[in-house]
Design an enzyme around this catalytic site. Structure first.
Site, PDB file in Angstrom:
ATOM      1  N   ASP A 186      12.413 -15.594  17.305  1.00 22.68           N
ATOM      2  CA  ASP A 186      12.857 -15.378  15.924  1.00 22.68           C
ATOM      3  C   ASP A 186      14.375 -15.257  15.900  1.00 22.68           C
ATOM      4  O   ASP A 186      14.960 -14.627  16.789  1.00 22.68           O
ATOM      5  CB  ASP A 186      12.210 -14.109  15.366  1.00 22.68           C
ATOM      6  CG  ASP A 186      12.393 -13.965  13.876  1.00 22.68           C
ATOM      7  OD1 ASP A 186      13.541 -13.732  13.437  1.00 22.68           O
ATOM      8  OD2 ASP A 186      11.396 -14.064  13.143  1.00 22.68           O
ATOM      9  N   ILE A 187      15.016 -15.839  14.906  1.00 23.93           N
ATOM     10  CA  ILE A 187      16.486 -15.790  14.835  1.00 23.93           C
ATOM     11  C   ILE A 187      16.998 -14.443  14.323  1.00 23.93           C
ATOM     12  O   ILE A 187      18.175 -14.145  14.469  1.00 23.93           O
ATOM     13  CB  ILE A 187      17.068 -16.943  13.990  1.00 23.93           C
ATOM     14  CG1 ILE A 187      16.549 -16.895  12.561  1.00 23.93           C
ATOM     15  CG2 ILE A 187      16.797 -18.283  14.641  1.00 23.93           C
ATOM     16  CD1 ILE A 187      17.241 -17.864  11.626  1.00 23.93           C
ATOM     17  N   ASN A 242       1.883 -12.825   7.402  1.00 27.88           N
ATOM     18  CA  ASN A 242       2.125 -12.507   5.998  1.00 27.88           C
ATOM     19  C   ASN A 242       1.614 -13.664   5.139  1.00 27.88           C
ATOM     20  O   ASN A 242       1.601 -14.809   5.581  1.00 27.88           O
ATOM     21  CB  ASN A 242       3.627 -12.312   5.747  1.00 27.88           C
ATOM     22  CG  ASN A 242       4.196 -11.182   6.584  1.00 27.88           C
ATOM     23  OD1 ASN A 242       3.599 -10.140   6.738  1.00 27.88           O
ATOM     24  ND2 ASN A 242       5.369 -11.418   7.143  1.00 27.88           N
ATOM     25  N   HIS A 273       2.517 -18.862   9.754  1.00 25.39           N
ATOM     26  CA  HIS A 273       3.148 -18.438  11.002  1.00 25.39           C
ATOM     27  C   HIS A 273       2.762 -17.007  11.337  1.00 25.39           C
ATOM     28  O   HIS A 273       2.414 -16.223  10.470  1.00 25.39           O
ATOM     29  CB  HIS A 273       4.668 -18.591  10.951  1.00 25.39           C
ATOM     30  CG  HIS A 273       5.349 -17.791   9.880  1.00 25.39           C
ATOM     31  ND1 HIS A 273       5.312 -18.149   8.550  1.00 25.39           N
ATOM     32  CD2 HIS A 273       6.094 -16.670   9.946  1.00 25.39           C
ATOM     33  CE1 HIS A 273       6.008 -17.276   7.838  1.00 25.39           C
ATOM     34  NE2 HIS A 273       6.490 -16.362   8.665  1.00 25.39           N
ATOM     35  N   MET A 274       2.811 -16.724  12.614  1.00 26.21           N
ATOM     36  CA  MET A 274       2.461 -15.419  13.147  1.00 26.21           C
ATOM     37  C   MET A 274       3.681 -14.841  13.846  1.00 26.21           C
ATOM     38  O   MET A 274       4.390 -15.558  14.551  1.00 26.21           O
ATOM     39  CB  MET A 274       1.311 -15.577  14.149  1.00 26.21           C
ATOM     40  CG  MET A 274       0.943 -14.336  14.917  1.00 26.21           C
ATOM     41  SD  MET A 274      -0.313 -14.690  16.179  1.00 26.21           S
ATOM     42  CE  MET A 274      -1.721 -15.038  15.153  1.00 26.21           C
ATOM     43  N   HIS A 275       3.913 -13.552  13.631  1.00 31.59           N
ATOM     44  CA  HIS A 275       4.967 -12.843  14.348  1.00 31.59           C
ATOM     45  C   HIS A 275       4.329 -12.068  15.491  1.00 31.59           C
ATOM     46  O   HIS A 275       3.366 -11.332  15.279  1.00 31.59           O
ATOM     47  CB  HIS A 275       5.666 -11.824  13.437  1.00 31.59           C
ATOM     48  CG  HIS A 275       6.358 -12.422  12.258  1.00 31.59           C
ATOM     49  ND1 HIS A 275       7.717 -12.623  12.229  1.00 31.59           N
ATOM     50  CD2 HIS A 275       5.880 -12.855  11.060  1.00 31.59           C
ATOM     51  CE1 HIS A 275       8.054 -13.138  11.067  1.00 31.59           C
ATOM     52  NE2 HIS A 275       6.953 -13.299  10.337  1.00 31.59           N
TER      53      HIS A 275
END
Length: 113
Positions: free
Chosen positions: A31-32, A88, A101-103
């Site tokens: 992640d940026i 989310n 997407h998954m974090h």
């Protein structure tokens, strides 16, 4: 007119990213704007807007994403201390990019919900 979002640009290598895991179905990258020492984004290689677009035909992508998160957690050595995976969905769910997407977040004690 289809405007590519950042994840599509990453997949097409139009913008640089630190890809840490990839197979035919999913891609994972740093992640940026990390919220923890380990903060990885995991996306399907084929566009799915969000969780509301998961159905019987494409539901296997979720298990692929979860399996990848487990592999990455082991590789990053956070599997024993613990981590969190988050998906989310839409505005109220705080989905900023309209691409499923998954974090994967870990590497420190995370805040309670």
């Amino acid at each position: 007119m289809n405007i590519e979002n950042i994840f599509e640009k990453i997949l097409k290598k139009k913008i640089p990213s630190k890809i840490i895991y990839q197979n035919k179905k999913i891609t994972a990258f740093k992640d940026i704007s990390p919220k923890a020492p380990v903060h990885i984004i995991i996306i399907p290689n084929k566009f799915i807007k969000n969780l509301n677009y998961i159905n019987k035909k494409n539901s296997n992508i979720l298990s692929e994403m979860i399996c990848a998160s487990v592999k990455i957690a082991k590789n990053k050595k956070i599997n024993k201390s613990g981590y969190r995976i988050i998906i989310n969905c839409n505005k109220d769910g705080r989905q900023k990019i309209q691409y499923l997407h998954m974090h994967l977040i870990g590497g420190k004690k995370l805040n309670k919900f």
